[in-house]
Write a protein that holds these residues in place. Structure first.
Motif, mmCIF file in Angstrom:
data_model
loop_
_atom_site.group_PDB
_atom_site.id
_atom_site.type_symbol
_atom_site.label_atom_id
_atom_site.label_comp_id
_atom_site.label_asym_id
_atom_site.label_seq_id
_atom_site.Cartn_x
_atom_site.Cartn_y
_atom_site.Cartn_z
ATOM 1 N N VAL A 187 0.730 3.121 5.899
ATOM 2 C CA VAL A 187 1.420 4.338 5.501
ATOM 3 C C VAL A 187 0.397 5.322 4.911
ATOM 4 C CG1 VAL A 187 3.212 5.311 4.020
ATOM 5 C CG2 VAL A 187 3.556 3.073 5.084
ATOM 6 N N THR A 188 -0.481 4.773 4.100
ATOM 7 C CA THR A 188 -1.520 5.600 3.497
ATOM 8 C C THR A 188 -2.360 6.302 4.565
ATOM 9 O OG1 THR A 188 -1.628 4.001 1.702
ATOM 10 C CG2 THR A 188 -3.448 5.569 1.867
ATOM 11 N N ASN A 192 6.782 9.562 -2.773
ATOM 12 C CA ASN A 192 6.992 10.714 -3.654
ATOM 13 C C ASN A 192 8.219 10.518 -4.522
ATOM 14 O OD1 ASN A 192 4.844 12.343 -2.512
ATOM 15 N ND2 ASN A 192 6.119 12.381 -0.682
ATOM 16 N N CYS A 242 -0.791 9.354 5.889
ATOM 17 C CA CYS A 242 -1.021 10.531 5.045
ATOM 18 C C CYS A 242 -2.373 11.144 5.379
ATOM 19 C CB CYS A 242 -1.021 10.143 3.560
ATOM 20 S SG CYS A 242 0.492 9.352 3.007
ATOM 21 N N VAL A 294 1.696 6.112 -2.087
ATOM 22 C CA VAL A 294 1.798 7.408 -1.421
ATOM 23 C C VAL A 294 3.226 7.928 -1.305
ATOM 24 C CG1 VAL A 294 -0.376 7.180 -0.167
ATOM 25 C CG2 VAL A 294 1.736 6.279 0.856
ATOM 26 N N GLU A 339 0.805 -1.228 0.000
ATOM 27 C CA GLU A 339 0.000 0.000 0.000
ATOM 28 C C GLU A 339 0.832 1.270 0.000
ATOM 29 O OE1 GLU A 339 -0.386 2.150 2.888
ATOM 30 O OE2 GLU A 339 0.886 0.929 4.192
ATOM 31 N N MET A 340 2.007 1.213 0.601
ATOM 32 C CA MET A 340 2.821 2.428 0.699
ATOM 33 C C MET A 340 3.292 2.952 -0.662
ATOM 34 S SD MET A 340 6.351 0.758 2.120
ATOM 35 C CE MET A 340 7.288 -0.425 1.121
ATOM 36 N N GLU A 371 3.264 12.876 3.246
ATOM 37 C CA GLU A 371 2.263 13.926 3.089
ATOM 38 C C GLU A 371 2.901 15.313 3.223
ATOM 39 O OE1 GLU A 371 -0.754 13.239 2.065
ATOM 40 O OE2 GLU A 371 -1.290 15.367 1.996
#
Lengths: 347, 347
Positions: free
Chosen positions: B227-228, A288, B231, A286, A282-283, B261
Motif C-alpha cells: 500500500v505504501t 488517513n 502512495c 499511510v 505496512e498500510m 495519497e
DNA sequence: TTGTAAGCGTTATCAT
DNA sequence: ATGATAACGCTTACAA
C-alpha cells in the motif's frame, strides 16, 4: 539440455564411474571421506548423468530427512505471511526443505498434519501457538526432533518457543488508549483464536484496572477477519453503545475497516474516536489518519525459529528455550486523543 | 491416550491380527479386496496400535505418492492466498496431501523446487504461470503426472491450464477508465512479474487504440507491491505528469495506496481522479470511495485446478485442457468519471 | 481371498 | 579410502 532422460540412480552413477554405490553416496553427503580423484570423477558423472537423489529412498534408509515442517493456521492471514517470509529468508542456502502445512485453525487438521509430518522424520518442526490438543502434544513429544512453538510465550514449551505475550500486548494497547484520554474503549475481535482471546484478556484487565470495563463494549465474532468485517463490527459496536469513543481492534484489517466506517459516518478520527490496530501492517502508516498499531516482530520470529532449530540440529546448546520478541505500540495520529483536551493528562 | 508408543509398522499390525503384511496393506488401500471379518480385525488393530503408514516406504515401493505439489511465487501475496484457499477447500476430505513450494518469484528456485517435487513422484502438480524456464519445462514434461498451470491462459499448456488473460483484463480496465471519461490515464506497476507485464501490455494497447498513449504515464518498479508503494508510485506519477486524471493499478494494494495519497493531496476521487485496481480484494468495496477493481476468480481457480488434477488422476478424459475463468470489471465510485460531465459519454 | 517373494533406491554397519 | 551386505517399511507381481 542433454540430461534429464530416464531415472538415473546411484548405481547408474557408480557403474559409470566404476566405483560402488556407497562411494557415490559418500561423495554426495560426506565428500571429505572420499579421495580427490574419485570424488572428482563422481561429481562429474553426477552432473553429466543428471543424477538427483530419491528423497523417499533417502528417508527410508536414514533416520532423518532434510524437511523442516511448518504448521500455520492460515495461509491467508497477513500475520503468517510475514512469519513465513522470515522463515524462507533464513533457510535460504541451507540444506533444508520447507514443508508447509495449513491447519486452517482446526485442531483435527493440526493433528492430522502432525501425524503426516512426524512420520516423515523431519529435521525440525515449527508449530503455531501453545494450545495444541493432547494428541498433538503426544505426537510432538514423540517426534524426536527439535520443535519451536511460535507466536506465543509460555512456561511449558514442548521444546522451544519464540513469540510474545498477546495478553500483555492487548493490555498495553488498551492502556495506550486510556492514557490518550479515551474513556469508552471498545474491543473488536474476529476469529477468536487463542492469541486473539489473550489479547481480549489483556484488554479486559486493563479496562478493569482503570474502572472502565463494560461488557457491552466488546464485540466479537468467530468469522475470519476482513476489512469489511471491521466496518460491520464497528457498526455493531456503535449501535450497542452510543458513547464509545475508541476501539482496540485485534488486527489491522479490522482497524482499517473501522476507520473506513468512521469516515462514512463522519466520525472524526482521532478527535471523536480513537482507533488502535494490531500487528502494524505496512498500510497502517499511510492511512488517513495514520493508524496506531502494535508492532509484533513477525519476520524476526520466523527467522529466530529457524535459527533455534538449526542450532539444535547442529547439536549446539540452547541458551533460552523461550524467546520473548516483545511488541511495541506504534503511536500514530489515530489515537492522538479526543478533542476534549482535559482528558489528555495521563491517568 | 494409550497408543502412540514406539514405531508401529505394517508387520506389527499383521502379527497382531495373525495375517500377512500385504493383507494389512490391502485393508488400508483397497479394502474391497479383503473379506469382511479379516478387514474388521485389521481395522481394529490398526486403530488400537495407532499404526500410521510410513510415507517414505510407501513412496519408495510404489510409483506414486498422495502428494499434490503446488508452486506459487509468493506466500505473502493476497492473490495466491485466495487461490490456496480454493485449493485447500477442494482437496478437503480427499486422500491427497498438499505440498506447498514458494518460488519467491525466482526462476532458479522454481527449478530447484520442481526438482525436489518431481523426485517425489507427486500425484499431481500445480505451477504458477506459463513462463517456466526451459529446464523447468523439461522437469515438468518428465514429471509423468497431471499438471495444471494456473493464473494464465495460453496456447501451449504443458498439460492443463486454468486462468485468465491478464492482457485482456488490463485492456478492459483501461477501456473502462477511458469510457468513464478519463483522458490522461496513468499506470502503476510493481513487481513486474509476467502477469503484471501482460496487464501493462493490455493497458498500452488500449491507450494506443484510443490515441491516449504516453510513456510518461507509466510508472513501474521491480519492488514488491505494498500500500505504501502505491502512495509512492502515485506521487511519482503526479510529479512526472501534472494532468494525469486517473490510474490503473496492477493490484489493489497499489490502488488503496493511490487513494490514500489522493486523500492527503486533497485530490477528489472520482471527480478529479479515477482509480482502478486489480483483483478485487474485499477491502475495495468498503474504501471511501469504494474502489473499482477487476475481479479475478482466484478461489475458483484453485478449486478448478484441483478438480482438473483429480479428474486426470482418476483417468477421466479432460474436456478442455485450457479453462478460461475470465474476469469482470467491478465498477465502483472511484471511476464514476471526472467532474467535467461532457466527457461522460461513452467513447 | 490371502500369501510369498522380490524389489523400490538409499544409507548403516562392518570389513578390507 | 573403498566396498559388500543388510536393512529401511512398504507395494507389486505372481502364486496358491
Amino acid at each position: 539440455m542433454v540430461e534429464l532422460k530416464k531415472k538415473i540412480k546411484l548405481t547408474d552413477v557408480a557403474e559409470a564411474v566404476g566405483v560402488s554405490a556407497i562411494t557415490v553416496s559418500r561423495v554426495l553427503r560426506t565428500p571429505e571421506l572420499v579421495s580427490e580423484p574419485v570424488r572428482l570423477r563422481v561429481v562429474e558423472a553426477v552432473a553429466r548423468l543428471g543424477y538427483v537423489p530419491d528423497p523417499a529412498a533417502r528417508a527410508l534408509a536414514s533416520a532423518r530427512t532434510d524437511v523442516l515442517g511448518i504448521l500455520i493456521p492460515s495461509v491467508t492471514n497477513n500475520v503468517f505471511s510475514a512469519v513465513l517470509r522470515g522463515i524462507y529468508d533464513r533457510v535460504e542456502g541451507l540444506p533444508f526443505n520447507i514443508q508447509l502445512g495449513n491447519t486452517r485453525y482446526s485442531v483435527l487438521e493440526e493433528e492430522r498434519l502432525l501425524g503426516v509430518f512426524s512420520r516423515q522424520r523431519p529435521a525440525g518442526l515449527i508449530v503455531t501457538g501453545r494450545d495444541q490438543s493432547a494428541r498433538s502434544l503426544a505426537l510432538l513429544r514423540q517426534a524426536d526432533c527439535p520443535i519451536v512453538q511460535i507466536m506465543e510465550l509460555g512456561d511449558e514449551p514442548v521444546d522451544m518457543m519464540v513469540g510474545l505475550s498477546h495478553r500483555d500486548a492487548g493490555h498495553a494497547a488498551t492502556r495506550h488508549l486510556q492514557e490518550r484520554g479515551y474513556r469508552r474503549i471498545g474491543f473488536l475481535g474476529a476469529r477468536m483464536d487463542p492469541r486473539t482471546q489473550r489479547r481480549l484478556e489483556g484488554y479486559g484487565e486493563a479496562q478493569k484496572e482503570a474502572g472502565l470495563h463494560d461488557e457491552r463494549l466488546i464485540v466479537t465474532t468467530r468469522r475470519a477477519s476482513t476489512v469489511t468485517l471491521g466496518c460491520e463490527l464497528l457498526s455493531e459496536l456503535l449501535s450497542r453503545s452510543h458513547d464509545v469513543d475508541a476501539v482496540f481492534c485485534i488486527n489491522d484489517d479490522l482497524a482499517l475497516g473501522a476507520l473506513f466506517e468512521c469516515q462514512r459516518r463522519r466520525i472524526a478520527v482521532p478527535d471523536d474516536f480513537g482507533i488502535c490496530g494490531f500487528n502494524d501492517l505496512e498500510m497502517m502508516a499511510v492511512a488517513n489518519p495514520p493508524l496506531t498499531s502494535v508492532r509484533t516482530n513477525r519476520e524476526e520470529m520466523g527467522r529466530r525459529a529457524i535459527e533455534m532449530l538449526i542450532a539444535r540440529i547442529a547439536g549446539e546448546p540452547i541458551e533460552a528455550p523461550v524467546v520473548d520478541l516483545g511488541y511495541e505500540i506504534v503511536e500514530r495520529r489515530s489515537t492522538a486523543g479526543p478533542r476534549r483536551r482535559e482528558a489528555l493528562l495521563p491517568t
